[in-house]
Design a protein around this motif. Structure first.
Motif, PDB file in Angstrom:
ATOM      1  N   GLU A   1       0.951  -1.519   0.209  1.00  0.00           N
ATOM      2  CA  GLU A   1      -0.198   0.142   0.370  1.00  0.00           C
ATOM      3  C   GLU A   1       0.856   1.177  -0.306  1.00  0.00           C
ATOM      4  OE1 GLU A   1      -3.972   1.433   2.404  1.00  0.00           O
ATOM      5  OE2 GLU A   1      -2.404   0.018   3.226  1.00  0.00           O
ATOM      6  N   LEU A   2       0.538   2.521  -1.006  1.00  0.00           N
ATOM      7  CA  LEU A   2       0.794   3.804  -0.723  1.00  0.00           C
ATOM      8  C   LEU A   2      -0.110   3.944  -0.438  1.00  0.00           C
ATOM      9  CD1 LEU A   2       2.259   3.265  -4.199  1.00  0.00           C
ATOM     10  CD2 LEU A   2       4.008   2.278  -1.987  1.00  0.00           C
ATOM     11  N   ASP A   3       0.561   6.405   0.363  1.00  0.00           N
ATOM     12  CA  ASP A   3      -0.580   6.966   0.067  1.00  0.00           C
ATOM     13  C   ASP A   3      -0.727   7.624  -1.662  1.00  0.00           C
ATOM     14  OD1 ASP A   3       1.207   8.659  -0.847  1.00  0.00           O
ATOM     15  OD2 ASP A   3       2.185   9.444   1.178  1.00  0.00           O
ATOM     16  N   SER A   4      -1.456   8.320  -1.546  1.00  0.00           N
ATOM     17  CA  SER A   4      -1.605   9.519  -2.428  1.00  0.00           C
ATOM     18  C   SER A   4      -0.731   9.710  -3.142  1.00  0.00           C
ATOM     19  CB  SER A   4      -3.137  10.095  -2.533  1.00  0.00           C
ATOM     20  OG  SER A   4      -2.167  11.251  -0.953  1.00  0.00           O
ATOM     21  N   LYS A   5       0.406   9.965  -2.997  1.00  0.00           N
ATOM     22  CA  LYS A   5       1.435  10.215  -3.887  1.00  0.00           C
ATOM     23  C   LYS A   5       2.509   9.705  -3.402  1.00  0.00           C
ATOM     24  CE  LYS A   5       0.832  14.873  -0.755  1.00  0.00           C
ATOM     25  NZ  LYS A   5       1.522  15.774  -0.210  1.00  0.00           N
ATOM     26  N   GLY A   6       2.302   8.370  -4.018  1.00  0.00           N
ATOM     27  CA  GLY A   6       3.280   6.801  -3.770  1.00  0.00           C
ATOM     28  C   GLY A   6       4.361   6.873  -3.059  1.00  0.00           C
ATOM     29  N   ASP A   7       3.719   7.649  -1.457  1.00  0.00           N
ATOM     30  CA  ASP A   7       4.606   7.016  -0.502  1.00  0.00           C
ATOM     31  C   ASP A   7       4.334   5.781  -0.091  1.00  0.00           C
ATOM     32  OD1 ASP A   7       6.461   9.236  -0.961  1.00  0.00           O
ATOM     33  OD2 ASP A   7       5.041  10.461   0.553  1.00  0.00           O
ATOM     34  N   VAL A   8       5.680   4.727   0.117  1.00  0.00           N
ATOM     35  CA  VAL A   8       5.271   3.511   0.637  1.00  0.00           C
ATOM     36  C   VAL A   8       4.335   3.962   2.482  1.00  0.00           C
ATOM     37  CG1 VAL A   8       6.318   1.195   1.646  1.00  0.00           C
ATOM     38  CG2 VAL A   8       6.956   2.581   0.003  1.00  0.00           C
ATOM     39  N   ILE A   9       3.391   3.428   2.668  1.00  0.00           N
ATOM     40  CA  ILE A   9       2.314   3.110   3.595  1.00  0.00           C
ATOM     41  C   ILE A   9       2.456   2.093   4.723  1.00  0.00           C
ATOM     42  CG2 ILE A   9       0.102   3.107   5.063  1.00  0.00           C
ATOM     43  CD1 ILE A   9       1.054   5.967   4.380  1.00  0.00           C
ATOM     44  N   ASN A  10       2.222   0.708   3.707  1.00  0.00           N
ATOM     45  CA  ASN A  10       2.967  -0.408   4.505  1.00  0.00           C
ATOM     46  C   ASN A  10       3.202  -1.249   3.583  1.00  0.00           C
ATOM     47  OD1 ASN A  10       2.010  -3.155   5.200  1.00  0.00           O
ATOM     48  ND2 ASN A  10       0.039  -3.032   6.099  1.00  0.00           N
ATOM     49  N   ALA A  11       4.473  -2.016   3.467  1.00  0.00           N
ATOM     50  CA  ALA A  11       5.787  -2.214   2.654  1.00  0.00           C
ATOM     51  C   ALA A  11       5.863  -4.401   2.675  1.00  0.00           C
ATOM     52  CB  ALA A  11       7.274  -2.142   3.183  1.00  0.00           C
ATOM     53  N   LYS A  12       4.690  -4.418   3.607  1.00  0.00           N
ATOM     54  CA  LYS A  12       4.460  -5.870   3.727  1.00  0.00           C
ATOM     55  C   LYS A  12       4.222  -6.862   1.844  1.00  0.00           C
ATOM     56  CE  LYS A  12      -0.553  -6.262   4.538  1.00  0.00           C
ATOM     57  NZ  LYS A  12      -1.515  -7.587   4.800  1.00  0.00           N
ATOM     58  N   LYS A  13       4.634  -8.106   2.205  1.00  0.00           N
ATOM     59  CA  LYS A  13       4.462  -8.418   0.828  1.00  0.00           C
ATOM     60  C   LYS A  13       3.680  -9.669   1.250  1.00  0.00           C
ATOM     61  CE  LYS A  13       8.053  -6.185  -0.578  1.00  0.00           C
ATOM     62  NZ  LYS A  13       9.683  -6.442  -0.187  1.00  0.00           N
ATOM     63  N   GLN A  14       2.577  -9.159   0.390  1.00  0.00           N
ATOM     64  CA  GLN A  14       0.965 -10.251   0.669  1.00  0.00           C
ATOM     65  C   GLN A  14       1.586 -10.717  -1.000  1.00  0.00           C
ATOM     66  OE1 GLN A  14      -1.156  -9.295   3.011  1.00  0.00           O
ATOM     67  NE2 GLN A  14      -1.938 -11.716   2.958  1.00  0.00           N
ATOM     68  N   ILE A  15       1.359 -12.265  -0.908  1.00  0.00           N
ATOM     69  CA  ILE A  15       1.715 -12.746  -1.576  1.00  0.00           C
ATOM     70  C   ILE A  15      -0.090 -12.831  -2.862  1.00  0.00           C
ATOM     71  CG2 ILE A  15       2.108 -15.591  -3.298  1.00  0.00           C
ATOM     72  CD1 ILE A  15       4.068 -14.383  -1.057  1.00  0.00           C
ATOM     73  N   TYR A  16      -0.474 -12.902  -2.177  1.00  0.00           N
ATOM     74  CA  TYR A  16      -1.878 -12.470  -3.299  1.00  0.00           C
ATOM     75  C   TYR A  16      -1.425 -10.807  -4.122  1.00  0.00           C
ATOM     76  CZ  TYR A  16      -6.960 -10.859  -3.991  1.00  0.00           C
ATOM     77  OH  TYR A  16      -7.593 -10.823  -5.134  1.00  0.00           O
TER      78      TYR A  16
END
Length: 387
Positions: free
Chosen positions: A93-108
């Motif tokens: 997940e990123l914020d609206s500007k493209g900065d990382v909010i959640n860096a987890k690696k969901q396999i889905y």
């Protein structure tokens, strides 16, 4: 049945006209159920990868330069913002500007990236897209469960074990799920179309066998949804939409492998799954969402109806049983009467048992994408020759 070409173009127009973020790049993260744009909403990997797949498939279906431009926009945004250039894989997940909010690696999400990238490659022959899809395949294989088979749900940014592995708040926090495996089966099938790699073929075959032996309940032919590491079943819910979606995706995967014995087995399995999924069909022709021990969710979700149209058409193709053709036809009629928003565009998230639209959940957002309903249209046009 008719009107699929027109409906596909309506869906695509909604996304290309209302969801392109001209300020920060890529696409907006949300239009809510009352059709209000939220330009500051976060941007999800799944949404962006599904947009990439949809508009790549749309370009392959219709040849419109407009669809190619949207696909290229999605590809470049994913490459520039979602790819973790240090640890590999896509951020969640990123914020609206493209900065990382959640860096987890969901396999889905990694699976949907492979799906979108391979479809983009099919549309454009872009070598970077195929290279990235192959790299993601190797990354997933590196972190799969080599002891019990299959794929874990999620990892930290640097691919370490993660305590909360849930795909969403409504999911069980278990190490493996039907949903993730379904959406690895799907992209591996697409990747194998363009990259006839021996290891990929083995991984795709293993996924098919996992569905046959671990995920599909041998008594009911419904899909079990959650599992522990050793494939012990950890749920009793029935997801009718996933039942019917898995039936036709298993057929597509097996067709790519071209192994006659396995193909015959999966044909029988897919028909049994489709027959079990008819438990969710209502008198009005629609399919309800799911059945839990504490009750039945009677809402008619957009994606469930779309997948059911395709799934029952594949069952009709296999069996020549007109029951399945009628089921698909009735579902399409229901969609046109209740789920299509003829005023604001796209489809409602769901409607209730009385056909009243859900205006709380998104029209477009983290989970509401053009992929299920768009893919339904493409399959009906390209595979079944319905306009």
């Amino acid at each position: 049945m008719e009107g699929f070409k027109e409906e596909a173009k309506r869906i695509l127009a909604f996304w290309s006209e209302h969801m392109v973020d001209h300020k920060y790049g890529g696409f907006y993260g949300q239009i809510d159920g009352r059709n209000q744009l939220h330009p500051d909403a976060n941007k999800g990997a799944v949404l962006n990868c599904r947009i990439l797949w949809t508009f790549s498939a749309a370009y392959r279906t219709f040849g419109s330069p407009t669809y190619l431009q949207v696909a290229e926009r999605a590809f470049h945004y994913i490459m520039n913002y979602f790819i973790d250039k240090t640890h590999g894989g896509l951020y969640w997940e990123l914020d609206s500007k493209g900065d990382v909010i959640n860096a987890k690696k969901q396999i889905y999400a990694q699976g949907f990236a492979i799906y979108g990238l391979t479809e983009f490659y099919l549309a454009t022959s872009n070598a970077k897209a195929l290279e990235l899809a192959i790299n993601l395949f190797h990354l997933l294989e590196k972190h799969k469960d080599t002891h019990h088979g299959g794929y874990f749900e999620a990892f930290t940014q640097d691919w370490k074990p993660l305590a909360d592995m849930r795909l969403s708040a409504k999911d069980a926090n278990e190490k493996k799920s039907m949903n993730t495996h379904l959406h690895i089966l799907e992209p591996y099938t697409n990747l194998y179309r363009v990259w006839k790699d021996k290891r990929l073929k083995g991984a795709l075959r293993e996924l098919i066998i996992i569905f046959r032996e671990k995920i599909v309940d041998p008594a009911s032919y419904h899909l079990n949804l959650f599992f522990n590491e050793a494939w012990g079943v950890k749920s009793t819910d029935i997801s009718y939409g996933h039942d019917i979606e898995s039936a036709w995706l298993l057929l597509k995967a097996t067709a790519e492998l071209n192994e006659p014995a396995l193909k015959g087995q999966i044909h029988m399995l897919a028909v049994n799954i489709a027959r079990a999924a008819t438990d969710g069909i209502q008198q009005d022709g629609s399919m309800i969402y799911e059945k839990k021990p504490d009750g039945i969710d009677m809402d008619r979700h957009w994606w469930v109806q779309a997948e059911a149209v395709v799934g029952f058409m594949y069952s009709y193709e296999l069996t020549d049983d007109k029951m399945y053709l009628n089921l698909a036809s009735n579902l399409w009629a229901y969609i046109q009467s209740y789920l299509v928003d003829n005023v604001a565009g796209e489809w409602f998230w769901s409607v209730d048992d009385n056909g009243r639209p859900n205006r709380i959940d998104d029209k477009a957002g983290f989970w509401k994408c053009p992929y299920h309903n768009g893919r339904m249209c493409f399959e009906m046009i390209s595979h079944f020759s319905f306009e």
